[in-house]
Scaffold this active site. Structure first.
Site, short mmCIF file in Angstrom:
data_model
loop_
_atom_site.label_atom_id
_atom_site.label_comp_id
_atom_site.label_asym_id
_atom_site.label_seq_id
_atom_site.Cartn_x
_atom_site.Cartn_y
_atom_site.Cartn_z
N CYS A 116 0.81 -1.22 0.00
CA CYS A 116 0.00 0.00 0.00
C CYS A 116 0.85 1.27 0.00
O CYS A 116 0.32 2.36 -0.19
CB CYS A 116 -0.97 -0.01 1.17
N HIS A 256 -3.47 7.02 2.88
CA HIS A 256 -3.86 5.74 2.27
C HIS A 256 -5.25 5.36 2.78
O HIS A 256 -5.57 5.54 3.96
CB HIS A 256 -2.84 4.66 2.67
N ASN A 286 -10.13 -0.26 -0.48
CA ASN A 286 -8.66 -0.15 -0.48
C ASN A 286 -8.13 -0.66 -1.82
O ASN A 286 -8.14 -1.86 -2.09
CB ASN A 286 -8.11 -0.97 0.68
#
Ligand code: UT7
Length: 329
Positions: A116, A256, A286
């Site tokens: 990520c 994020h 996500n």
């Protein structure tokens, strides 16, 4: 001579049209819209379900929008770096595939796998080629087709992830706009909490690994959650302190998008009002390397030249970090 900074001069993004809502997931696994909404903030995610399409196709669409916006042609791209954990193939890289699908072989590309944090790390690597006046046009892509590595019988992971991509153009700036500073970190001991068990050299694919469902995301959510909040807050503070800035000086935090509760905890920890934090997790879930450029794209009309923004990410590895940017346009 004025210092050369790497400035973001354009943003593009793309998500597939097919939408998977919480109501859809209620029919697939033992979950509820209420649980997903309150525990993660996610309402829907976009899923690439066209046969023969892959992560590179998400990246290509994002770069096309970026090129349209910046007036560049594919041949103008000197270097394209793609952050991804869902490369089209284990090898070759996805970046050169994106360039090929755009119809150019004038430049070159490579991938960065930092989960990520992939886009953030790729952005910082790309910036070095601009700061050293090596290249003129560096494109940084964050693209992931998480649906290709998510087990849709595992309710603890399948509700979280989605597919998407974003891309930015980096060019030189000598007026003080661009990437000002970064704190990038890693701690490989965190790999036990977030990984894919098989398909690498440690455990090559076999009938057994497929049967044991070892080609999917494995995550111990609680451990990752705590490390993510801590990692993002400490790295933001590090960058701000180093530059004699306080949270009040920051116009936008771009975090994020893994869990709305993580985003809220970071905002609380930084004492930054949530309306100064970019949030679009409800629409996409996500998307791993895609989240940061997707945020920049969705908030593009609210970004103003001179705004100080902080990008912050945390992901598998563990990898994490924060980057301070003076917005250039
Ligand atoms: O982007 C890379 C980094 N990743 C992250 O930052 C993710 C970090 N972690 C998280 O976001 C959260 O830990 C999750 C969203 C993954 C899980 O949320 P949680 O609040 O930590 O839940 P939990 O794992 O503690 O589970 C609580 C309960 C459990 O039931 P019991 O054992 O209390 O009976 C789970 O089985 O919730 C259950 N549960 C679900 N229930 C309904 C887990 N997933 C679901 C679900 N629907 N989808």
């Amino acid at each position: 001579m004025a210092k050369t900074l790497a400035a973001i001069k354009g943003v593009g993004a793309y998500v597939p049209t097919n939408v998977l809502t919480n109501a859809d997931l209620e029919k697939i696994v033992d979950t509820t819209d209420e649980w997903i909404t309150t525990r993660t903030g996610i309402k829907q995610r976009h899923i690439l379900n066209e046969k023969g399409k892959a992560t590179s196709d998400l990246g290509v669409e994002a770069v096309k929008i970026l090129l349209e916006q910046t007036g560049l042609k594919p041949d103008d791209i000197d270097l394209l770096i793609c952050g991804t954990v869902t490369a089209d193939m284990v090898f070759p890289d996805t970046a050169n595939t994106i360039l090929d699908k755009l119809g150019t072989n004038k430049g070159f590309g490579f991938d960065i796998n930092a989960a990520c944090s992939g886009f953030l790390f790729a952005l910082n690597v790309g910036a070095k080629f601009i700061e050293t006046n090596t290249y003129k046009n560096v494109v940084v892509v964050g693209a992931d087709m998480m649906s290709s590595i998510v087990d849709y019988t595992d309710r603890t992971t399948c509700v979280i992830f989605g597919d998407g991509a974003g891309a930015v153009l980096l060019q030189a700036d000598t007026d003080g706009y661009g990437i000002l500073d970064s704190e990038l970190r890693g701690d490989g001991s965190g790999r036990q909490f977030l990984h894919m068990k098989a398909g690498g050299s440690l455990k090559p694919a076999s009938c057994e690994t497929v049967e044991a469902k070892e080609h999917f995301v494995y995550q111990e959510g609680k451990s990752v959650f705590k490390a993510a909040v801590n990692g993002m807050i400490t790295s933001i503070n590090e960058v701000l302190n180093r530059n004699n800035l306080s949270p009040n000086d920051i116009r936008w935090v771009v975090p994020h998008q893994a869990n709305m509760r993580i985003i809220n905890s970071v905002a609380d920890g930084m004492k930054i009002p949530i309306d100064q934090v970019m949030v679009n997790i409800q629409n996409y879930g996500n998307t791993t390397s895609g989240t940061l450029p997707l945020c920049l794209f969705d908030y593009r009309d609210q970004l103003k030249k001179g705004d100080l923004i902080v990008l912050t990410a945390f992901g598998g590895g563990f990898t994490w970090g924060s980057t301070l940017i003076k917005w250039a346009y």
